[in-house]
Enzyme design. Structure first.
Site, PDB file in Angstrom:
ATOM      1  N   ASP A 136       5.136 -41.723 -28.106  1.00 29.08           N
ATOM      2  CA  ASP A 136       5.170 -42.943 -28.903  1.00 29.08           C
ATOM      3  C   ASP A 136       3.769 -43.472 -29.191  1.00 29.08           C
ATOM      4  O   ASP A 136       2.824 -43.234 -28.439  1.00 29.08           O
ATOM      5  CB  ASP A 136       5.976 -44.025 -28.182  1.00 29.08           C
ATOM      6  CG  ASP A 136       7.445 -43.655 -28.026  1.00 29.08           C
ATOM      7  OD1 ASP A 136       7.949 -42.891 -28.865  1.00 29.08           O
ATOM      8  OD2 ASP A 136       8.075 -44.122 -27.051  1.00 29.08           O
ATOM      9  N   LYS A 137       3.668 -44.234 -30.262  1.00 30.95           N
ATOM     10  CA  LYS A 137       2.402 -44.833 -30.686  1.00 30.95           C
ATOM     11  C   LYS A 137       1.704 -45.555 -29.536  1.00 30.95           C
ATOM     12  O   LYS A 137       0.507 -45.364 -29.306  1.00 30.95           O
ATOM     13  CB  LYS A 137       2.663 -45.799 -31.838  1.00 30.95           C
ATOM     14  CG  LYS A 137       1.485 -46.668 -32.243  1.00 30.95           C
ATOM     15  CD  LYS A 137       1.853 -47.554 -33.421  1.00 30.95           C
ATOM     16  CE  LYS A 137       0.724 -48.503 -33.782  1.00 30.95           C
ATOM     17  NZ  LYS A 137       0.751 -49.749 -33.022  1.00 30.95           N
TER      18      LYS A 137
END
EC number: 5.4.99.-
Length: 305
Positions: A136-137
């Site tokens: 994830d970011k």
């Protein structure tokens, strides 16, 4: 993004062909790409293009926005942990998106890879060259990238066969009393919020996370989590499910907010292991948590009981 919902009036047809017939403006190759990328669900479950529809099946289609095919190379000073002619391992910083998407056309790992090296696997197309898996970011840490198609196929097969090692460190709200445990709970799309995942028995996929306590604080616990499967937001969803949500998580985090010195969830991909796609040698890489994670551990130590 445009969304469509259909009901199969009768069974027997292949999903990709049925959707192509449903709207002549959708090419079969485009539909197959949407299915592969998880933009199509049948009964809230991601399936394959050759899925045979049954009467009454509910089909959800999310048409992704078109991304420019030309990805600009950017000098992002990637933290390269390892590189050879087949694979490259990057320590991704928190806040960096893995590949271009609507709202994130630049500054992604792919943009940086395009500057760093031109020889990347083409299996995932122009927008995601070399990308075998994602984090994830706002999760930091190790990610492996394939530099040719043979390496890509080998790494994907290892992920599918659950032979890779992926260990994360997290800071969770609450004090876990037992030393270790296994969360075996299927994950699917949350019917109340399609941007979130949830533990559910219906229309889900199996998901297994192993965890071990590293250190306890007055109100928090530092844990190591090892993935057996790789579902979207798996660790974040599972820790929320057992009522020890990850600090700073904007989707699944604690309802009571604490002012931790970290933007996003306190989750770091600390260890990555796989067999080298060409030599078969066991490869293991580690990365220390970044400064904001360590500062958050110190912050956790300041709370009183």
């Amino acid at each position: 993004m445009e969304n469509y919902t259909f009901t199969a009036e009768e069974g027997g047809a292949r999903l990709d062909k049925w959707l192509t017939d449903k709207d002549p403006s959708w090419s079969r190759s485009a539909v197959q790409d949407w299915i592969k990328e998880g933009h199509v669900e049948v009964n809230q479950t991601v399936v394959k293009s050759n899925y045979k529809l049954k009467q009454g099946d509910q089909i959800f289609v999310e048409i992704p926005e078109v991304i420019e095919l030309e990805i600009n190379a950017e000098d992002l000073q990637l933290d390269v942990v390892y590189e050879d002619e087949d694979v490259i391992v990057i320590n991704k910083p928190r806040g960096m998106v893995v590949h271009p998407a609507p709202g994130h056309p630049s500054g992604t790992l792919v943009n940086g890879l395009m500057h760093h090296c031109q020889d990347l696997s083409g299996i995932n197309g122009v927008a995601r060259p070399g990308i075998v898996h994602r984090i994830d970011k706002d999760t930091s840490g190790l990610i492996m990238v394939a530099k040719n198609d043979a390496a890509h196929e080998s790494l994907v097969e290892q992920l599918k066969n659950k032979t890779t090692k992926r260990r994360y460190e997290a800071i969770v709200a609450g004090v876990i009393s037992h030393e270790k445990g296994t969360i075996d709970a299927p994950i699917g799309r949350d019917p109340q919020d399609r941007q979130k995942m949830t533990v559910t028995e219906s229309h889900s996929r199996d998901a297994v996370t192993h965890f071990q306590v590293l250190k306890r604080y007055a109100r928090h616990t530092h844990v190591a989590c090892e993935l057996e499967t790789g579902r979207t937001h798996q660790i974040r969803v599972h820790m929320r499910y057992i009522e020890f949500p990850i600090v700073g998580d904007p989707k699944y985090g604690p309802r009571k907010k604490h002012d931790f010195p970290i933007e996003g969830q306190a989750l770091h991909a600390a260890l990555l292991g796989f067999k080298h796609p060409r030599t078969g040698d066991d490869m293991t890489f580690t990365a220390e948590p970044p400064a904001d994670f360590k500062n958050s551990l110190h912050h956790a130590s300041l709370f009183s009981i």
